[in-house]
Design a protein around this motif. Sequence first.
Motif, PDB file in Angstrom:
ATOM      1  N   SER A 174       0.851  -1.187   0.000  1.00 50.21           N
ATOM      2  CA  SER A 174       0.000   0.000   0.000  1.00 50.21           C
ATOM      3  C   SER A 174       0.888   1.240   0.000  1.00 50.21           C
TER       4      SER A 174
ATOM      5  N   LYS B  94     -13.892  -3.175  -7.266  1.00 51.75           N
ATOM      6  CA  LYS B  94     -13.963  -4.168  -6.193  1.00 51.75           C
ATOM      7  C   LYS B  94     -12.773  -5.143  -6.177  1.00 51.75           C
ATOM      8  N   ASP B  96      -9.058  -6.369  -5.610  1.00 48.07           N
ATOM      9  CA  ASP B  96      -7.977  -6.028  -4.690  1.00 48.07           C
ATOM     10  C   ASP B  96      -6.716  -5.681  -5.499  1.00 48.07           C
ATOM     11  N   TYR B  98      -3.829  -4.628  -4.636  1.00 46.21           N
ATOM     12  CA  TYR B  98      -2.546  -5.112  -4.116  1.00 46.21           C
ATOM     13  C   TYR B  98      -2.278  -6.544  -4.568  1.00 46.21           C
ATOM     14  N   GLU B  99      -3.363  -7.315  -4.604  1.00 51.70           N
ATOM     15  CA  GLU B  99      -3.247  -8.689  -5.066  1.00 51.70           C
ATOM     16  C   GLU B  99      -2.943  -8.701  -6.568  1.00 51.70           C
ATOM     17  N   ARG B 129       3.809  -9.262   4.196  1.00 50.85           N
ATOM     18  CA  ARG B 129       2.629 -10.123   4.084  1.00 50.85           C
ATOM     19  C   ARG B 129       2.605 -11.182   5.173  1.00 50.85           C
TER      20      ARG B 129
END
Lengths: 296, 268
Positions: A174, B94, B96, B98-99, B129
Motif C-alpha cells: 500500500s 472491487k 484487490d 494489491y493482489e 505479508r
Amino acid sequence: MNRTQKQSQIAILLLRLIAALVVLILAFLIGYIFITGLPNVSWKFLTSPAKAFTAGGGIGVQLFNSIYLLILAMIISLPIALGASIYLSEYAKDNWFTSMIRTAIEILSSLPSVVVGLFGFLLFVVQFNYGFSIISGALTLTIFNLPLLTRNIEESLASVSDDQRQGGLGLGLSKYETIVHIVVPAALPGIISGVILCSGRVFGEAAALIYTAGQSAPALNFGDWNPFNIDSPLSPLRPAETLAVHIWKINSEGIMPDLTQVSSGSAAVLVLAILIFNLSARYIGRKIFEKMTSMN
Amino acid sequence: MLNTKNKSDRFIYHFNPEETEITMQTKNLEVYYGKSLAMHNADIQFQKNTITALIGPSGSGKSTYLRSLNRMNDDIATVKGQILYQGVDINQPKIDVYEVRRRIGMVFQRPNPFAKSIYGNITFALERRGVHDKRVLDEVVEKTLKQAAVWDQVKDNLHKSAQSLSGGQAQRVCIARALAVEPDVLLLDEPASALDPVSTQQLEQTLRELKKDYTIIIVTHNMQQAARLSDYTVFFNLGEAIEYNKTRKIFTRPKIELTDDYVSGNFG
Ligand SMILES: Nc1ncnc2c1ncn2[C@@H]1O[C@H](COP(=O)(O)OP(=O)(O)OP(=O)(O)O)[C@@H](O)[C@H]1O
Ligand SMILES: [Mg+2]
C-alpha cells in the motif's frame, strides 16, 4: 584573450575573494572564541555548578539543562515534524490548502526567536501556568524548531527518487507501507542530518528560552532521578537556565569576579558543541544509513 | 486461428482461445491523463509462457499501456475498458489492487533497489505479508536470485546494501524481488536501457529462462532486442496498437506500412 573571457575571469576572481573573506571572518571568529575561551575550560568547569558572587564557578547545571531541553524538544518535535512532512511531501495535493500550510511554515520559520519566546511565555508560562520551567522551554523550543525541521525532513523525502515509490507499489504494497518502509528509510541520511543541524540551532538558542525556561539554575541533586521531585535533574517543572541563556545573563548582570573567564569559557563550549553538531551531521547520517542498509 | 483485419491501417492478431492459453487480455482499453486520451485501440491477448515486446516511438503509449496492466496508473490516469487476467476483469473497483500487483509484477527502467540489503530487498514484500519463517525466506532468496541469474555474484554478500551493486546486478536483484511474491506475469519497462551490452545480453538470457514459468511483457526501444527476445510484438504509434503479430512476421513481413517504416528505420 577577448573581452568576455577577461570579464569572466575578473568575475571569478571577485567571487573567490568574497568566498575567502567569508571563510576568513568565520575562522577569525571561531579562533578568537577558542583562544580566549578554551584555556578556561576544564573538567571541573564543565561539571561544577555556577557561582553568583565568588570565583571558580562552572557551567555543569547549565550544560545539563541545555542537553536535557534539547532532547525533550526533539522528542516532542520530531514525531510532529515527521508526520507533517510526510503529509506534505507524499499525500498533500497541490491546492490552496497545501500552499497555505507551506506559507504558514515559511512564516513561522522566519519569526524572530524572541517573538517565539514571548509567545511561549504568554501561552505556557502564564496561560497554562507551567511557570518558568523545562516544560515551558521545551514546548517553546518545539515551536521554534518545528518549521525548519519539517522543511528539512520534507526536502529529504522529496529527494527520494520516485522510482522507489513505484517499486514499493509495484510489489503490491500500500502507499502507506511504501512510505513508512521504503521512502522514509531511503530519506534517513537526510533526515538525520536535518535533525542534527536543527539540534545545533536549538542548542544555541537563547532568546526563546529567557522567558520560558527561565534564567535561574537551581542546584540539582544528581543522585535523584525521579522526575517528580523538584530538585531532580529530570523534573520538568523546575526552572532551567541553559548555557546560551547563561552567557547572555552573566554578561548583562553577572557580578562574579571571574566573569570574563566564565563567559568566554561558556562561549567556547557552546560554539564547540554547535560546531560538532554541524560537522558531524552529514557523517553520522551516512554512517547510520550504511549500518541500516546492510542489516537486513 | 483467426486473423482479423480491423481496419486496413491496423492489424491485430487474435488467438483462438480454444487452442491457446491466454494469460492476459485487454478489451476496449482507453487511458486518459486528465481529459486527454493517451492510449486506445489496443485489444491485445497475451499468450501464457511467451515474451511479448511492445515497441514504438517515444510517446506512443507503450508505458501507459503496460502500467495499466497491473493498475499502476490508478492514481495517475483514468483507465476505461476491460483488463482480463485469467478471465477476470481486474479493472474494477472491487478488485484487490494489491493482489493484482502481486500476481502481475513489474520491473522498471532504472534499477530501483530499496535502501536495504540484497536479502532485505527480496524478503521485504513477503515480510509485509506476514512471512517471517527464516527458513522459508532463505529459500525464497536463493531461489529467486538463481532465477534472476545473479546468485553466484551475490551469494557471499547477501547482507550488503543492494544499492552498492552495479546497474546490471541491481536490475537482476529487482527482478528477483519481483519474483519473490510469486507473480505469474512479469511486466518490464525498458529494463535494459540503463545497462551495458554485456549486462543486457545476460538479462535477455535470464528472461528467456523465465519464460518457462512466467508470461513476460517487455517494453523496449531496441529493435534487435525485440527481434532476438520476443515471440510476439506489438507496434504502438500515437497511442494505438498498430500491429500485433508474431515477432518474426513483424520484422520480416509486416502487414502495415507504418510498421514496416518503423522496423526498417525509415520512420518520421
Ligand atoms: N503522468 C503523465 N501525465 C500526463 N501525460 C502523460 C503522463 N505519462 C505519459 N503521458 C503522455 O502520454 C503519452 C504516452 O506516453 P508514454 O509514456 O506511455 O509513452 P511511451 O511509449 O512509453 O514513450 P517512451 O518510449 O518515451 O517511454 C505521451 O504523450 C505522454 O506525454
Ligand atoms: Mg515509456
